[in-house]
Write a protein that holds these residues in place. Structure first.
Motif, PDB file in Angstrom:
ATOM      1  N   ALA A 280      38.017 -11.851 -54.000  1.00 52.71           N
ATOM      2  CA  ALA A 280      36.755 -11.119 -53.875  1.00 52.71           C
ATOM      3  C   ALA A 280      35.737 -11.604 -54.899  1.00 52.71           C
ATOM      4  N   LEU A 281      36.172 -11.753 -56.145  1.00 51.64           N
ATOM      5  CA  LEU A 281      35.260 -12.239 -57.185  1.00 51.64           C
ATOM      6  C   LEU A 281      34.855 -13.689 -56.928  1.00 51.64           C
ATOM      7  N   ALA A 282      35.809 -14.488 -56.462  1.00 48.59           N
ATOM      8  CA  ALA A 282      35.507 -15.892 -56.166  1.00 48.59           C
ATOM      9  C   ALA A 282      34.496 -16.006 -55.029  1.00 48.59           C
ATOM     10  N   ALA A 283      34.589 -15.109 -54.053  1.00 44.96           N
ATOM     11  CA  ALA A 283      33.666 -15.147 -52.914  1.00 44.96           C
ATOM     12  C   ALA A 283      32.228 -14.888 -53.360  1.00 44.96           C
ATOM     13  N   ILE A 284      32.046 -13.964 -54.308  1.00 50.10           N
ATOM     14  CA  ILE A 284      30.699 -13.675 -54.815  1.00 50.10           C
ATOM     15  C   ILE A 284      30.107 -14.915 -55.479  1.00 50.10           C
ATOM     16  N   ALA A 285      30.888 -15.532 -56.357  1.00 46.21           N
ATOM     17  CA  ALA A 285      30.410 -16.725 -57.058  1.00 46.21           C
ATOM     18  C   ALA A 285      30.136 -17.860 -56.076  1.00 46.21           C
ATOM     19  N   TYR A 286      30.993 -18.000 -55.101  1.00 50.70           N
ATOM     20  CA  TYR A 286      30.857 -19.082 -54.122  1.00 50.70           C
ATOM     21  C   TYR A 286      29.576 -18.921 -53.303  1.00 50.70           C
ATOM     22  N   ILE A 287      29.300 -17.703 -52.848  1.00 50.79           N
ATOM     23  CA  ILE A 287      28.096 -17.468 -52.049  1.00 50.79           C
ATOM     24  C   ILE A 287      26.842 -17.727 -52.877  1.00 50.79           C
ATOM     25  N   ALA A 288      26.870 -17.339 -54.147  1.00 47.55           N
ATOM     26  CA  ALA A 288      25.723 -17.609 -55.023  1.00 47.55           C
ATOM     27  C   ALA A 288      25.475 -19.111 -55.137  1.00 47.55           C
ATOM     28  N   ILE A 289      26.552 -19.882 -55.248  1.00 47.12           N
ATOM     29  CA  ILE A 289      26.427 -21.343 -55.321  1.00 47.12           C
ATOM     30  C   ILE A 289      25.893 -21.897 -54.003  1.00 47.12           C
ATOM     31  N   MET A 290      26.358 -21.340 -52.888  1.00 46.05           N
ATOM     32  CA  MET A 290      25.904 -21.811 -51.579  1.00 46.05           C
ATOM     33  C   MET A 290      24.407 -21.602 -51.385  1.00 46.05           C
ATOM     34  N   LEU A 291      23.874 -20.526 -51.959  1.00 45.74           N
ATOM     35  CA  LEU A 291      22.434 -20.286 -51.849  1.00 45.74           C
ATOM     36  C   LEU A 291      21.634 -21.333 -52.619  1.00 45.74           C
ATOM     37  N   VAL A 292      22.270 -21.941 -53.610  1.00 49.35           N
ATOM     38  CA  VAL A 292      21.626 -23.033 -54.347  1.00 49.35           C
ATOM     39  C   VAL A 292      21.768 -24.344 -53.576  1.00 49.35           C
ATOM     40  N   ILE A 293      22.941 -24.570 -53.000  1.00 48.66           N
ATOM     41  CA  ILE A 293      23.193 -25.806 -52.253  1.00 48.66           C
ATOM     42  C   ILE A 293      22.378 -25.853 -50.970  1.00 48.66           C
ATOM     43  N   PHE A 294      22.213 -24.691 -50.337  1.00 47.36           N
ATOM     44  CA  PHE A 294      21.466 -24.626 -49.078  1.00 47.36           C
ATOM     45  C   PHE A 294      20.180 -23.819 -49.266  1.00 47.36           C
ATOM     46  N   PRO A 295      19.244 -24.329 -50.067  1.00 49.23           N
ATOM     47  CA  PRO A 295      17.972 -23.608 -50.225  1.00 49.23           C
ATOM     48  C   PRO A 295      17.206 -23.634 -48.907  1.00 49.23           C
ATOM     49  N   GLU A 296      16.603 -22.517 -48.584  1.00 48.95           N
ATOM     50  CA  GLU A 296      15.895 -22.428 -47.310  1.00 48.95           C
ATOM     51  C   GLU A 296      14.487 -22.989 -47.450  1.00 48.95           C
ATOM     52  N   THR A 297      14.247 -24.102 -46.789  1.00 51.53           N
ATOM     53  CA  THR A 297      12.926 -24.727 -46.831  1.00 51.53           C
ATOM     54  C   THR A 297      12.031 -24.209 -45.709  1.00 51.53           C
ATOM     55  N   ARG A 298      12.616 -23.463 -44.780  1.00 50.89           N
ATOM     56  CA  ARG A 298      11.832 -22.905 -43.681  1.00 50.89           C
ATOM     57  C   ARG A 298      11.908 -21.383 -43.750  1.00 50.89           C
ATOM     58  N   GLU A 299      10.774 -20.751 -43.757  1.00 51.69           N
ATOM     59  CA  GLU A 299      10.731 -19.293 -43.836  1.00 51.69           C
ATOM     60  C   GLU A 299      11.018 -18.699 -42.460  1.00 51.69           C
ATOM     61  N   ALA A 300      12.006 -17.841 -42.382  1.00 50.12           N
ATOM     62  CA  ALA A 300      12.364 -17.232 -41.110  1.00 50.12           C
ATOM     63  C   ALA A 300      11.351 -16.154 -40.737  1.00 50.12           C
ATOM     64  N   VAL A 301      10.966 -16.148 -39.475  1.00 52.15           N
ATOM     65  CA  VAL A 301      10.085 -15.102 -38.956  1.00 52.15           C
ATOM     66  C   VAL A 301      10.973 -14.031 -38.332  1.00 52.15           C
ATOM     67  N   ILE A 302      10.969 -12.844 -38.916  1.00 54.05           N
ATOM     68  CA  ILE A 302      11.872 -11.782 -38.473  1.00 54.05           C
ATOM     69  C   ILE A 302      11.068 -10.689 -37.782  1.00 54.05           C
ATOM     70  N   VAL A 303      11.379 -10.464 -36.512  1.00 48.90           N
ATOM     71  CA  VAL A 303      10.700  -9.451 -35.703  1.00 48.90           C
ATOM     72  C   VAL A 303      11.776  -8.576 -35.062  1.00 48.90           C
ATOM     73  N   LEU A 304      11.872  -7.330 -35.494  1.00 47.01           N
ATOM     74  CA  LEU A 304      12.932  -6.438 -35.022  1.00 47.01           C
ATOM     75  C   LEU A 304      12.896  -6.252 -33.510  1.00 47.01           C
ATOM     76  N   ASP A 305      11.717  -6.080 -32.942  1.00 47.74           N
ATOM     77  CA  ASP A 305      11.619  -5.839 -31.501  1.00 47.74           C
ATOM     78  C   ASP A 305      12.204  -6.993 -30.692  1.00 47.74           C
ATOM     79  N   THR A 306      12.118  -8.208 -31.228  1.00 40.49           N
ATOM     80  CA  THR A 306      12.713  -9.356 -30.544  1.00 40.49           C
ATOM     81  C   THR A 306      14.228  -9.210 -30.471  1.00 40.49           C
ATOM     82  N   GLY A 307      14.830  -8.725 -31.537  1.00 32.69           N
ATOM     83  CA  GLY A 307      16.276  -8.540 -31.557  1.00 32.69           C
ATOM     84  C   GLY A 307      16.750  -7.412 -30.673  1.00 32.69           C
ATOM     85  N   LEU A 308      15.904  -6.395 -30.479  1.00 31.18           N
ATOM     86  CA  LEU A 308      16.297  -5.240 -29.675  1.00 31.18           C
ATOM     87  C   LEU A 308      16.057  -5.456 -28.189  1.00 31.18           C
TER      88      LEU A 308
END
Length: 309
Positions: A280-308
């Motif tokens: 569990a502790l390793a998973a937290i650290a790993y995900i934090a590292i992944m957010l550094v390795i995979f920085p999001e260069t494209r901003e996601a457009v989130i529209v709730l009505d589209t999902g519903l």
């Protein structure tokens, strides 16, 4: 639908189901949901296959989690075929991992572990998403932001795990310590807020002989904490903060995983600090590292009505 209204409706549904489960499922009659007759013996008796509430409630929790993932991913403009493929790939990793890791840690053949499956999923998910982007994404012209998709999966897991604790209440597994074995302070805290399991076929009875005992309601506490974390993570995600939603749900669920095991009485391995707590502790650290390795260069457009829709 507005974000606030969506969260309120979601909260009402989840806590209504949890409230029903807390009141009813620890009772003996709520372990078997049905029985299928298989063959008749010479004495007029039937041998059958028991269908448990554990299986039904687990399936409902998984279905709800997948539905949440679909709504959130669709809100973020993730193509449904990509979502389905990523989900299938993750299931292909986590389902066998839940059995393999449990067998390694607990030395039992017939045991599954959610904690082990979560760890395996957390480790592989970023790379599976990246692989889909590099293959089908390049071919068909779509891109799935890793943090966005990971947030969808993490929020879905959080809700699924919350509702999945109802299955544990029904089967009598993942149980807390009996109050008689706790300190006087702990006994005072849980003197009115506790759970009592009845039924000799529940795991708490045949594995530990603790049926009829007042116990720390660890399943109930976990369900509530995860439900709140899932709701807050959903709000963060739909407000455009996918990375924060991912870390919030991972931090709450995995830190509580570590803490809660100190209050559990079921077997989690031979050491005081179990392998599941380490994962569990390793998973937290790993995900934090992944957010550094995979920085999001494209901003996601989130529209709730589209999902519903």
């Amino acid at each position: 639908m507005s974000l606030t209204l969506f969260i309120i409706v979601l909260a009402i549904i989840i806590f209504a189901v949890l409230g029903w489960g807390f009141m009813t499922l620890p009772k003996e009659r709520w372990q078997m949901v049905a029985a299928l007759p298989l063959r008749k013996s010479g004495k007029g008796e039937w041998k059958g296959l028991n269908l448990t509430w554990y299986g039904l409630l687990s399936a409902n929790a998984y279905t709800f989690g997948v539905a949440i993932a679909i709504v959130l991913a669709a809100s973020a403009q993730v193509p449904i075929p990509a979502l389905v493929l990523i989900t299938l790939l993750l299931l292909g990793v986590t389902i066998p991992s839940s059995k393999i890791i449990a067998r390694i840690v607990e030395k039992k053949k017939g045991t599954l572990t959610v904690g082990g499956a979560v760890f395996a999923g957390a480790v592989t998910a970023p790379w599976l998403i990246a692989m889909v982007n590099q293959t089908l994404g390049n071919t068909y012209g779509f891109y799935v932001p890793v943090a966005v998709m990971m947030a969808c999966v993490s929020i879905a897991y959080t809700f699924g795990e919350s509702l999945g604790r109802l299955a544990c209440l029904s089967f009598g597994c993942c149980y807390g310590k009996p109050l008689c074995q706790c300190s006087s302070r702990t006994q005072k805290i849980f003197s009115r807020f506790n759970v009592v399991f009845t039924g000799k076929t529940k795991k708490v009875a045949y594995a530990s002989g603790l049926d009829g005992e007042k116990m720390i309601p660890i399943q109930i506490i976990t369900a509530v904490i995860y439900a709140v974390a899932g709701l807050f993570g959903t709000w963060l995600f739909l407000d455009g903060m996918a990375g924060l939603a991912l870390m919030e749900t991972m931090l709450v669920t995995q830190v509580w995983r570590v803490v809660s095991e100190f209050y559990r009485a079921d077997y989690r391995g031979d050491s005081k600090f179990s392998m599941y707590q380490i994962m569990a502790l390793a998973a937290i650290a790993y995900i934090a590292i992944m957010l550094v390795i995979f920085p999001e260069t494209r901003e996601a457009v989130i529209v709730l009505d589209t999902g519903l829709n």
